[in-house]
Design an enzyme around this catalytic site. Sequence first.
Site, PDB file in Angstrom:
ATOM      1  N   ASP B  12       0.860  -1.181   0.000  1.00 10.16           N
ATOM      2  CA  ASP B  12       0.000   0.000   0.000  1.00 10.16           C
ATOM      3  C   ASP B  12       0.897   1.232   0.000  1.00 10.16           C
ATOM      4  OD1 ASP B  12      -2.087  -1.699   0.162  1.00 10.16           O
ATOM      5  OD2 ASP B  12      -2.837  -1.034   2.103  1.00 10.16           O
ATOM      6  N   ASP B 131     -13.514  -6.134  -4.553  1.00 14.48           N
ATOM      7  CA  ASP B 131     -13.569  -6.204  -3.089  1.00 14.48           C
ATOM      8  C   ASP B 131     -14.955  -6.718  -2.714  1.00 14.48           C
ATOM      9  OD1 ASP B 131     -11.048  -5.110  -2.963  1.00 14.48           O
ATOM     10  OD2 ASP B 131     -11.729  -3.084  -2.497  1.00 14.48           O
TER      11      ASP B 131
END
Lengths: 204, 256
Positions: B12, B131
């Site tokens: 990330d 997701d």
Amino acid sequence: MTAGKPSVVVIDHGSGNLRSAERALARVGADVVVSADVSIATEADGVVLPGVGAFAACMAGVHAVTADALVRDRLAQERPVLGICVGMQVLYDAGEEHGVRTEGIGVVNGEVVRLNAAILPHMGWNTVSPPAESQLFAGIGQQRFYFVHSYGVRPGGVGETVAVHGEPFVAAVETGALSATQFHPEKSGDAGLSLLENWLQTLH
Amino acid sequence: MSVAVRVIPCLDVDAGRVVKGVNFRDLRDAGNPVELAARYDAEGADELVFLDITASSGSRETTYDVVRRTAEQVFIPLTVGGGVRSVDDVDRLLRAGADKVGVNTAAIARPDLLGEIAERFGSQVLVLSVDARRSATESASGSGYEVTTHGGRERTGIDAVGWARRGEELGVGEILLNSMDADGTKDGFDLEMIEAVRAVVTVPVIASGGAGAVEHFAPAVAAGADAVLAASVFHFGTLRLGEVKESLRAGGYEVR
């Protein structure tokens, strides 16, 4: 060209990420230029024809910068050319995608067809079976290389390295001054760098 | 011999820095994505994923710079996702040196974006990031899995399995399937969700969310994953890439 370093031109015909190919070749000792100007490629020690995406789109880009004539001229003079991924596929006679047949550069006999496999694209690191006399795979024939493609050429020609995904296909071809890989040596880690180094050693 | 199961660390990245605490003591700068990428490459990562979580669009240049510097040093495939909204965004990332681009929320808002990207650059560059979480009610979603956004907080009412299939029809070359239920639990991947998506798509599936132990990876592959992705377990050093691969090999799967 820098003394001692082989000069390589990566043909920029508008196809994908050329930065990796440029950096990988530089890493193994080439004096690299990325250019859409094929005139500067005529005299280079080596020419790389990259390519990603659709066969037809890649051929359109090749025509637009007259890289097809460049490749034919260089091979006629036995000057090295390395095709990568779709840059390999367009060296063949033709490619068929979605029922549409597109003429390739035609310096290798064969046609590019959709692979018969359960999962496509063939994406990831696969093994290869190079011929004993292969220069590209000298010392690295046991390594895995990174593939991303849904189309390929069925084996049956000379100088072929074969891999299998659903069915056997040509992972690389070496014939005279022409070399080509269906996988991405510039994305194949140390094995890929070694292959590019092997290719540089064939340049004179 | 066949194509190896890919093991993929995900970083990330926020404004050019790796977040979510990375714990490699021997790195000079554990927040430097380029340095971490090189480290994972050396440890045998088969690909890398950068998830750009930069909130402000003004910092996008930083992301391109990180991608550029990584591509100069690391010669394995790099996928960049997060905040990709247009064909132009994809073009910039590919030019910076990304090999594949992950699209998520923007495609939910406008599915045609997927077709536009695939047509311009080819399916091989396009990863649909899904997701998903188990639906609270059966009626909300046919498969029992629903697409979410905003880190799983917002429901969309879209069936996750149907969305993966639609993505393939629109031209995506790969599905990154992230279980928001399993994410962060370290209890293992959502195997049923992997099976459900595997059953309806023929593009590769990357399983994500829930990895906490080496034994978790082989079952994800058995469920149909072509690649397995994890973040914090690698960053914190809980698991090493080598032991994950060893475990997959012991399970009868080919690894690099």
